[in-house]
Design a protein around this motif. Structure first.
Motif, PDB file in Angstrom:
ATOM      1  N   VAL A   4       0.898  -1.112  -0.161  1.00 11.99           N
ATOM      2  CA  VAL A   4       0.196   0.151  -0.039  1.00 11.99           C
ATOM      3  C   VAL A   4       0.897   1.196   0.182  1.00 11.99           C
ATOM      4  CG1 VAL A   4      -1.716   1.381   1.389  1.00 11.99           C
ATOM      5  CG2 VAL A   4      -1.989  -1.048   1.220  1.00 11.99           C
ATOM      6  N   ASN A   5       1.851   1.137   0.735  1.00 11.03           N
ATOM      7  CA  ASN A   5       2.799   2.753   0.838  1.00 11.03           C
ATOM      8  C   ASN A   5       3.409   2.545  -0.279  1.00 11.03           C
ATOM      9  OD1 ASN A   5       4.231   4.501   2.488  1.00 11.03           O
ATOM     10  ND2 ASN A   5       6.065   3.262   2.460  1.00 11.03           N
ATOM     11  N   LEU A   6       4.143   1.623  -1.140  1.00 12.59           N
ATOM     12  CA  LEU A   6       4.646   1.663  -2.037  1.00 12.59           C
ATOM     13  C   LEU A   6       3.767   2.098  -3.380  1.00 12.59           C
ATOM     14  CD1 LEU A   6       7.073  -1.367  -2.367  1.00 12.59           C
ATOM     15  CD2 LEU A   6       7.832   1.077  -2.027  1.00 12.59           C
ATOM     16  N   VAL A  54       9.618  -5.829  -3.259  1.00 15.65           N
ATOM     17  CA  VAL A  54       8.319  -5.907  -2.585  1.00 15.65           C
ATOM     18  C   VAL A  54       7.415  -6.887  -3.487  1.00 15.65           C
ATOM     19  CG1 VAL A  54       6.363  -5.009  -1.611  1.00 15.65           C
ATOM     20  CG2 VAL A  54       8.650  -4.014  -1.367  1.00 15.65           C
ATOM     21  N   LEU A  55       7.187  -6.477  -4.807  1.00 14.30           N
ATOM     22  CA  LEU A  55       6.565  -7.393  -5.543  1.00 14.30           C
ATOM     23  C   LEU A  55       6.737  -8.836  -5.480  1.00 14.30           C
ATOM     24  CD1 LEU A  55       5.657  -5.334  -8.805  1.00 14.30           C
ATOM     25  CD2 LEU A  55       4.275  -5.847  -6.687  1.00 14.30           C
ATOM     26  N   MET A  56       7.963  -9.053  -5.452  1.00 15.64           N
ATOM     27  CA  MET A  56       8.399 -10.632  -5.410  1.00 15.64           C
ATOM     28  C   MET A  56       8.092 -11.188  -4.229  1.00 15.64           C
ATOM     29  SD  MET A  56      12.064 -11.080  -7.461  1.00 15.64           S
ATOM     30  CE  MET A  56      11.794 -12.710  -7.604  1.00 15.64           C
ATOM     31  N   GLU A  57       8.175 -10.365  -3.003  1.00 13.36           N
ATOM     32  CA  GLU A  57       7.715 -11.016  -1.824  1.00 13.36           C
ATOM     33  C   GLU A  57       6.249 -11.474  -1.567  1.00 13.36           C
ATOM     34  OE1 GLU A  57       8.726 -12.171   2.047  1.00 13.36           O
ATOM     35  OE2 GLU A  57      10.132 -11.218   0.897  1.00 13.36           O
ATOM     36  N   VAL A  58       5.565 -10.613  -2.341  1.00 16.27           N
ATOM     37  CA  VAL A  58       4.088 -10.865  -2.401  1.00 16.27           C
ATOM     38  C   VAL A  58       3.744 -12.025  -3.164  1.00 16.27           C
ATOM     39  CG1 VAL A  58       1.912  -9.722  -2.750  1.00 16.27           C
ATOM     40  CG2 VAL A  58       3.566  -8.201  -1.564  1.00 16.27           C
ATOM     41  N   LEU A  69       7.221  -0.906 -14.266  1.00 23.59           N
ATOM     42  CA  LEU A  69       8.564  -1.374 -14.507  1.00 23.59           C
ATOM     43  C   LEU A  69       8.918  -2.557 -13.602  1.00 23.59           C
ATOM     44  CD1 LEU A  69      11.663  -1.075 -15.640  1.00 23.59           C
ATOM     45  CD2 LEU A  69      12.005   0.576 -13.590  1.00 23.59           C
ATOM     46  N   ALA A  70       8.490  -2.437 -12.270  1.00 19.46           N
ATOM     47  CA  ALA A  70       8.919  -3.790 -11.730  1.00 19.46           C
ATOM     48  C   ALA A  70       8.093  -5.041 -12.112  1.00 19.46           C
ATOM     49  CB  ALA A  70       8.677  -3.614  -9.923  1.00 19.46           C
ATOM     50  N   ILE A  72      -1.740  -8.372  -8.179  1.00 20.23           N
ATOM     51  CA  ILE A  72      -0.995  -7.572  -7.103  1.00 20.23           C
ATOM     52  C   ILE A  72      -1.167  -6.215  -7.292  1.00 20.23           C
ATOM     53  CG2 ILE A  72       1.249  -7.192  -5.940  1.00 20.23           C
ATOM     54  CD1 ILE A  72       1.502 -10.361  -6.614  1.00 20.23           C
ATOM     55  N   THR A  73      -0.937  -5.767  -8.800  1.00 19.17           N
ATOM     56  CA  THR A  73      -0.443  -4.309  -8.937  1.00 19.17           C
ATOM     57  C   THR A  73      -1.661  -3.559  -9.639  1.00 19.17           C
ATOM     58  OG1 THR A  73      -0.093  -4.905 -11.336  1.00 19.17           O
ATOM     59  CG2 THR A  73       1.847  -5.041  -9.518  1.00 19.17           C
ATOM     60  N   ALA A  74      -2.840  -4.199  -9.889  1.00 22.44           N
ATOM     61  CA  ALA A  74      -4.007  -3.687 -10.382  1.00 22.44           C
ATOM     62  C   ALA A  74      -3.745  -3.058 -12.010  1.00 22.44           C
ATOM     63  CB  ALA A  74      -4.671  -2.697  -9.830  1.00 22.44           C
ATOM     64  N   ILE A  75      -2.365  -3.614 -12.506  1.00 24.13           N
ATOM     65  CA  ILE A  75      -2.081  -3.173 -14.021  1.00 24.13           C
ATOM     66  C   ILE A  75      -2.692  -4.361 -14.837  1.00 24.13           C
ATOM     67  CG2 ILE A  75      -0.144  -3.075 -15.416  1.00 24.13           C
ATOM     68  CD1 ILE A  75       1.466  -1.854 -13.142  1.00 24.13           C
ATOM     69  N   SER A  76      -2.912  -3.916 -16.207  1.00 23.54           N
ATOM     70  CA  SER A  76      -3.583  -5.195 -16.735  1.00 23.54           C
ATOM     71  C   SER A  76      -2.651  -6.047 -17.218  1.00 23.54           C
ATOM     72  CB  SER A  76      -4.178  -4.523 -18.002  1.00 23.54           C
ATOM     73  OG  SER A  76      -3.367  -3.904 -19.003  1.00 23.54           O
ATOM     74  N   GLY A  77      -2.849  -7.344 -17.538  1.00 24.32           N
ATOM     75  CA  GLY A  77      -1.997  -8.444 -17.915  1.00 24.32           C
ATOM     76  C   GLY A  77      -1.657  -8.021 -19.251  1.00 24.32           C
ATOM     77  N   GLN A  78      -2.285  -7.376 -20.019  1.00 28.43           N
ATOM     78  CA  GLN A  78      -1.716  -7.076 -21.524  1.00 28.43           C
ATOM     79  C   GLN A  78      -0.550  -6.295 -21.283  1.00 28.43           C
ATOM     80  OE1 GLN A  78      -2.762  -8.807 -24.400  1.00 28.43           O
ATOM     81  NE2 GLN A  78      -0.924  -7.754 -25.163  1.00 28.43           N
ATOM     82  N   SER A  79      -0.750  -5.149 -20.434  1.00 25.08           N
ATOM     83  CA  SER A  79       0.316  -4.068 -20.210  1.00 25.08           C
ATOM     84  C   SER A  79       1.558  -4.630 -19.885  1.00 25.08           C
ATOM     85  CB  SER A  79       0.007  -2.917 -19.378  1.00 25.08           C
ATOM     86  OG  SER A  79      -1.263  -2.404 -19.879  1.00 25.08           O
ATOM     87  N   ILE A  80       1.365  -5.782 -18.861  1.00 30.37           N
ATOM     88  CA  ILE A  80       2.535  -6.388 -18.139  1.00 30.37           C
ATOM     89  C   ILE A  80       3.398  -7.008 -19.392  1.00 30.37           C
ATOM     90  CG2 ILE A  80       3.408  -8.147 -16.880  1.00 30.37           C
ATOM     91  CD1 ILE A  80       1.224  -7.144 -14.813  1.00 30.37           C
TER      92      ILE A  80
END
Length: 296
Positions: A30-32, A182-186, A251-252, A278-286
């Motif tokens: 949440v903080n990041l 952090v993303l990898m930890e989650v 980016l992460a 986890i990020t709420a970024i669309s899978g297509q964008s990733i």
């Protein structure tokens, strides 16, 4: 980058994953996310100007030579970027009659002292990496002398104070490596089958590669997004795409997806779906971002 990662690991030890509780991870995430959104709201059109390949490579190599960890290199880049953009914005907005010197004279002095400014950014960043060594003034003076610069301890201290004052003594910016960690930890918490330590080793190298090829990769990403082989200048400079280039969460996610593809340990689409959740970024964008990195 493999040599860099290896030498840093020998000094600072391996990253420990799996020790954080669910509540701590949730707070971190949440903080990041909050800090990333805050940064994107305030992003300027010229953001990223001090992340050119030669400068990034120089900072990485200095950190390698001084046996500093990867965190320090990325943090130094963030400190340098924020300091220089804030300093130059202030100078350019100042009326000519309010300056004791001409703008040309000021810029010339900045150029002459730029190596010292870069090194001071590295030195300040090393003091934030509490789990690794930091560079004291004796080491700094010796190292700079070896490079042919006769800076004194007093000059180093003055440079450090000037950067701190310009940034209101706030230098603990979040850097992209922190987002990756952090993303990898989650990701590892949500899916215990993910070999996080192995994936992290690859992602360190992927992130370094992206930073060294930053302009090229984002240019290709712009081509992919606009579906045009020759994006217009307006498309290149528009604020929306600048925020894409400065989005550390994207980016992460792209770096981890790329690392997962290279490691090929499980269904890639499963990892992308998890990162999207986890990020709420669309899978297509990733996927688009990872494809551009892999293509390079």
């Amino acid at each position: 980058t493999e040599a860099m990662s290896s030498s840093v690991s020998d000094v600072c030890g391996d990253m420990l994953f799996g020790a954080a509780t669910h509540d701590i991870l949730a707070d971190f995430l949440v903080n990041l996310n909050r800090k990333n959104k805050e940064h994107l709201r305030n992003v300027l059109g010229h953001s990223g100007s001090f992340k050119e390949r030669k400068l990034v490579e120089y900072i990485f190599l200095v950190c390698q030579e001084l046996r500093l960890d990867l965190f320090t290199g990325y943090q130094a880049l963030e400190i340098l970027e924020r300091y220089m953009t804030k300093l130059l914005a202030g100078l350019l907005s100042m009326p000519a009659h309010g300056r004791e010197e001409s703008l040309g004279s000021i810029l010339r002095k900045l150029r002459e002292r730029f190596t010292l400014t870069v090194f001071t950014s590295i030195q300040l960043a090393s003091k934030l990496a509490l789990h690794c060594r930091f560079i004291d003034n004796n080491t700094a003076v010796r190292f700079l002398h070896q490079l042919g610069y006769n800076y004194t301890k007093e000059a180093l201290l003055e440079s450090e104070i000037h950067i701190l004052k310009t940034l209101d003594f706030c230098i603990n910016f979040q850097n992209p490596l922190t987002y990756v960690e952090v993303l990898m930890e989650v990701l590892g918490y949500n899916d215990s089958t993910v070999p996080v330590p192995r994936l992290y080793t690859i992602c360190q190298q992927v992130l370094q590669f992206v930073y060294l090829q930053r302009n090229l990769i984002y240019d290709h990403l712009l081509v992919s997004v606009t579906e045009s082989l020759n994006p217009t200048q307006e498309q290149r400079s528009r604020a929306k795409f600048v925020t894409v280039k400065e989005d550390c969460v994207l980016l992460a996610a792209g770096v981890i997806a790329t690392g997962a593809f290279i490691l090929s340990f499980t269904s890639w689409s499963q990892i992308v779906d998890e990162l999207s959740s986890i990020t709420a970024i669309s899978g297509q964008s990733i996927v688009d971002f990872a494809y551009v990195i892999l293509k390079q």
